[in-house]
Design an enzyme around this catalytic site. Sequence first.
Site, mmCIF file in Angstrom:
data_model
loop_
_atom_site.group_PDB
_atom_site.id
_atom_site.type_symbol
_atom_site.label_atom_id
_atom_site.label_comp_id
_atom_site.label_asym_id
_atom_site.label_seq_id
_atom_site.Cartn_x
_atom_site.Cartn_y
_atom_site.Cartn_z
ATOM 1 N N HIS A 82 26.756 31.265 43.271
ATOM 2 C CA HIS A 82 27.557 32.460 42.992
ATOM 3 C C HIS A 82 27.444 33.421 44.161
ATOM 4 O O HIS A 82 26.387 33.576 44.753
ATOM 5 C CB HIS A 82 27.035 33.145 41.722
ATOM 6 C CG HIS A 82 28.056 33.972 41.032
ATOM 7 N ND1 HIS A 82 28.902 33.462 40.073
ATOM 8 C CD2 HIS A 82 28.388 35.274 41.157
ATOM 9 C CE1 HIS A 82 29.687 34.422 39.626
ATOM 10 N NE2 HIS A 82 29.401 35.539 40.273
ATOM 11 N N ASP A 161 30.166 39.966 29.498
ATOM 12 C CA ASP A 161 30.531 40.129 30.905
ATOM 13 C C ASP A 161 32.048 40.215 31.054
ATOM 14 O O ASP A 161 32.558 40.931 31.914
ATOM 15 C CB ASP A 161 29.976 38.983 31.757
ATOM 16 C CG ASP A 161 30.227 39.226 33.249
ATOM 17 O OD1 ASP A 161 29.866 40.311 33.730
ATOM 18 O OD2 ASP A 161 30.812 38.355 33.917
ATOM 19 N N ARG A 168 34.687 47.518 34.654
ATOM 20 C CA ARG A 168 34.099 47.951 35.933
ATOM 21 C C ARG A 168 35.146 47.924 37.030
ATOM 22 O O ARG A 168 35.221 48.802 37.880
ATOM 23 C CB ARG A 168 32.930 47.035 36.320
ATOM 24 C CG ARG A 168 31.670 47.279 35.497
ATOM 25 C CD ARG A 168 30.657 46.168 35.712
ATOM 26 N NE ARG A 168 30.226 46.061 37.078
ATOM 27 C CZ ARG A 168 29.899 44.914 37.674
ATOM 28 N NH1 ARG A 168 29.938 43.768 37.022
ATOM 29 N NH2 ARG A 168 29.516 44.901 38.921
ATOM 30 N N SER A 183 25.608 41.007 35.621
ATOM 31 C CA SER A 183 26.873 40.280 35.519
ATOM 32 C C SER A 183 26.716 38.861 36.084
ATOM 33 O O SER A 183 27.079 37.866 35.452
ATOM 34 C CB SER A 183 27.947 41.053 36.289
ATOM 35 O OG SER A 183 29.082 40.276 36.502
ATOM 36 N N LYS A 187 25.939 35.119 33.587
ATOM 37 C CA LYS A 187 26.804 33.922 33.661
ATOM 38 C C LYS A 187 25.995 32.705 34.083
ATOM 39 O O LYS A 187 26.184 31.606 33.563
ATOM 40 C CB LYS A 187 27.955 34.153 34.656
ATOM 41 C CG LYS A 187 28.996 35.144 34.164
ATOM 42 C CD LYS A 187 30.268 35.120 34.992
ATOM 43 C CE LYS A 187 30.175 35.823 36.310
ATOM 44 N NZ LYS A 187 30.054 37.282 36.247
HETATM 45 N N1 URA Z 1 30.204 38.581 40.777
HETATM 46 C C1 URA Z 1 30.009 38.800 39.448
HETATM 47 O O1 URA Z 1 30.107 37.875 38.661
HETATM 48 N N2 URA Z 1 29.711 40.025 39.029
HETATM 49 C C2 URA Z 1 29.577 41.068 39.854
HETATM 50 O O2 URA Z 1 29.294 42.153 39.408
HETATM 51 C C3 URA Z 1 29.783 40.857 41.246
HETATM 52 C C4 URA Z 1 30.100 39.595 41.670
#
Ligand code: URA
Length: 436
Positions: A82, A161, A168, A183, A187
């Site tokens: 990620h 999320d 956000r 966040s 995930k």
């Molecule tokens: N990627 C995400 O999933 N969340 C964030 O807040 C920033 C990048």
Amino acid sequence: MTALDLIREKRDGGTHSDEAIEFLVGHASDGTIPDYQLAAWLMAVRLRGMSNAETTALTLAMAASGRQLDLSSIPGRKVDKHSTGGVGDKATLVVAPLVAAAGVPVAKLSGRALGHSGGTLDKLEAIPGFQVDLSTDRFVEQVRRVGIAIAGQTADMVPADRVFYALRDATATVDSVPLVASSVMSKKLAAGADAILLDVKCGSGAFIRTIADAEDLARALVALGTSAKRETIAYITDMEQPLGRAVGNALEVNEAIETLVGHGPPELEMLSLRLAEELLQLARHSGGNLKGHILDGSALRKFAQLIEAQGGDPKVTQDPSLLPAAPVQRPVMGVKAGIVSRADALEIALAGKSLGAGRDRKDAPIDLAVGVVLQKKIGDRVEAGEPLAIIHARTEAAAASVSNRVAAAFTISAEAAPRPLLLRRVTASGIERLDT
Ligand code: URA
């Protein structure tokens, strides 16, 4: 306890209990706290911050807001990757199929565009037919059958999320270490991979501008993963200028395909190979020739299999002209000769966003075809009258409206060196410098 109590507590600099955080996340997920209260709470967190204990409680509550996947029935160590969000960051579209082609299962939950940054889900939706909403059963079945799945948060998986992310994006509350960390890691924990690799972006085009803040975020992410018993490593990489050359959804898919066939920008290929190598090590996979998977076409074939499994048209991998394309292409010329010393990622992203590549309102549609393609990067020589970038726009007027902004993103100097891309590698045992 009410949402109003929690907004007030955070507004006044207080610390939430675990129960308070569970209450808020639970009612955000089931829709019983209205968006305006959640938005106010997010702003209070953005301004007041959270302790490590609060960030951990928030992450765990968000991960538990939907189903948490058990991938243990799929053989081998499963990995996930990620990015914390950047400009032109299409590395996932290269790294994930590359690693899957090497035989390591990839189970990835991604996000949409956030703030000025692009999102993997929006990029994938530029591929005609591609579905990012997978049920949990289908997600697991696809990882087992195809070796790779990339999906979004759903009502089933990490719904908290999904709610916070969209709010956000529309309330200037993205750039917050606890909100980014919770966040990302909610995930990652819910998707069930055994090992997690994070790319923490640092610089003008990232949510985190300084190396000290990027180190704080990387340490927080690694600590969250480690305490949840997932081996977690973070890279900090430069985001002063866009990654690669293309910025914009379909344009970035095109560049990822070029990279998967070995003709992409060298720094994107370098970063992708480095992250893929790290993922193989996290998976305890014995070596494997990653560049070989690019050269023999197996990484691109894996990308085509992923697209087909998720309802998209795999022919785009052979014929990228099937991707949406903007009707207008307008160059932005350099006015003097010299070396590019600045190609500001944020300015280029904002130009792309005003062309329609990003959202200003929750759930607004975006134009998947538009964006900006850099012709010059930091350290490149440019002559007067040579193009610095090409704007891809819906109309001539739209192109003209961002042309000055794109030009102003560049600075031409007498000399400038290329910027190092890899800055730090952060593990549970410490921080290693990569830019010396
Ligand atoms: N990627 C995400 O999933 N969340 C964030 O807040 C920033 C990048």
